[in-house]
Design a protein around this motif. Sequence first.
Motif, short mmCIF file in Angstrom:
data_model
loop_
_atom_site.label_atom_id
_atom_site.label_comp_id
_atom_site.label_asym_id
_atom_site.label_seq_id
_atom_site.Cartn_x
_atom_site.Cartn_y
_atom_site.Cartn_z
N ASN A 179 35.24 30.27 34.11
CA ASN A 179 34.81 31.42 34.89
C ASN A 179 35.10 32.72 34.14
O ASN A 179 35.63 32.70 33.03
CB ASN A 179 35.43 31.41 36.29
CG ASN A 179 36.93 31.56 36.27
OD1 ASN A 179 37.54 31.84 35.24
ND2 ASN A 179 37.55 31.39 37.42
N LYS A 180 34.75 33.85 34.76
CA LYS A 180 34.88 35.13 34.04
C LYS A 180 36.33 35.54 33.82
O LYS A 180 36.61 36.35 32.94
CB LYS A 180 34.11 36.22 34.76
CG LYS A 180 34.58 36.54 36.16
CD LYS A 180 33.69 37.59 36.79
CE LYS A 180 34.09 37.82 38.23
NZ LYS A 180 33.19 38.77 38.88
N GLU A 181 37.26 34.97 34.57
CA GLU A 181 38.68 35.26 34.35
C GLU A 181 39.27 34.40 33.24
O GLU A 181 40.43 34.54 32.88
CB GLU A 181 39.49 35.03 35.64
CG GLU A 181 39.28 36.09 36.70
CD GLU A 181 38.06 35.83 37.54
OE1 GLU A 181 37.66 34.65 37.67
OE2 GLU A 181 37.49 36.80 38.06
N THR A 192 29.58 28.14 31.29
CA THR A 192 30.42 29.28 30.96
C THR A 192 29.84 30.53 31.58
O THR A 192 28.65 30.80 31.46
CB THR A 192 30.48 29.47 29.42
OG1 THR A 192 30.91 28.26 28.82
CG2 THR A 192 31.46 30.56 29.05
N ASP A 193 30.70 31.29 32.25
CA ASP A 193 30.27 32.57 32.82
C ASP A 193 29.92 33.52 31.69
O ASP A 193 30.59 33.56 30.67
CB ASP A 193 31.40 33.15 33.68
CG ASP A 193 30.93 34.30 34.53
OD1 ASP A 193 30.75 35.40 33.96
OD2 ASP A 193 30.74 34.11 35.74
N GLN A 194 28.86 34.30 31.88
CA GLN A 194 28.43 35.19 30.81
C GLN A 194 29.41 36.32 30.53
O GLN A 194 29.40 36.91 29.46
CB GLN A 194 27.05 35.77 31.12
CG GLN A 194 27.00 36.67 32.34
CD GLN A 194 25.59 37.17 32.59
OE1 GLN A 194 24.71 36.99 31.79
NE2 GLN A 194 25.39 37.80 33.74
N LYS A 195 30.32 36.58 31.47
CA LYS A 195 31.30 37.64 31.27
C LYS A 195 32.64 37.12 30.78
O LYS A 195 33.57 37.88 30.61
CB LYS A 195 31.48 38.43 32.57
CG LYS A 195 30.21 39.18 32.96
CD LYS A 195 30.39 39.99 34.20
CE LYS A 195 29.07 40.68 34.52
NZ LYS A 195 29.10 41.39 35.75
N SER A 196 32.74 35.81 30.58
CA SER A 196 34.00 35.27 30.05
C SER A 196 34.09 35.54 28.56
O SER A 196 33.09 35.81 27.90
CB SER A 196 34.10 33.77 30.33
OG SER A 196 33.15 33.08 29.55
#
Length: 125
Positions: free
Chosen positions: A60-62, A95-99
Amino acid sequence: MRREPFDKMNVVPFIDIVLVLLVIVLATATFVTNQTIKVDLPTASSQKDEETKSITIAINKEGEYFYNKEALPFEQIKERLLKLDPKKDIVSLHTDQKSEFQNFVNVIDILKEKGFENISIVTKR
């Protein structure tokens, strides 16, 4: 030798070529639309069931890692991936795009080191 004036054009060969091209386009268009070729496989009495595992790894993004929807630290995911069979098991990576890109690279590095053949990186259209 005398030439006759050009007043007619034979279009039959042109029509033949166009029809062949039309058949080719229509035949390949069905594969592009479905994106798979559906095949009804024959059966055999000596069929052996292969036990393949479909594993989903998500980041996730975190930067938290998930192994089949179970939150785990990276080291435990690494241990579980190393126990899998790289020729049979299928790994899907979400995969989150902001990770961070490094999180993605960490997982891919393990899969590459182990020699996995069936890896899919899941994206949106």
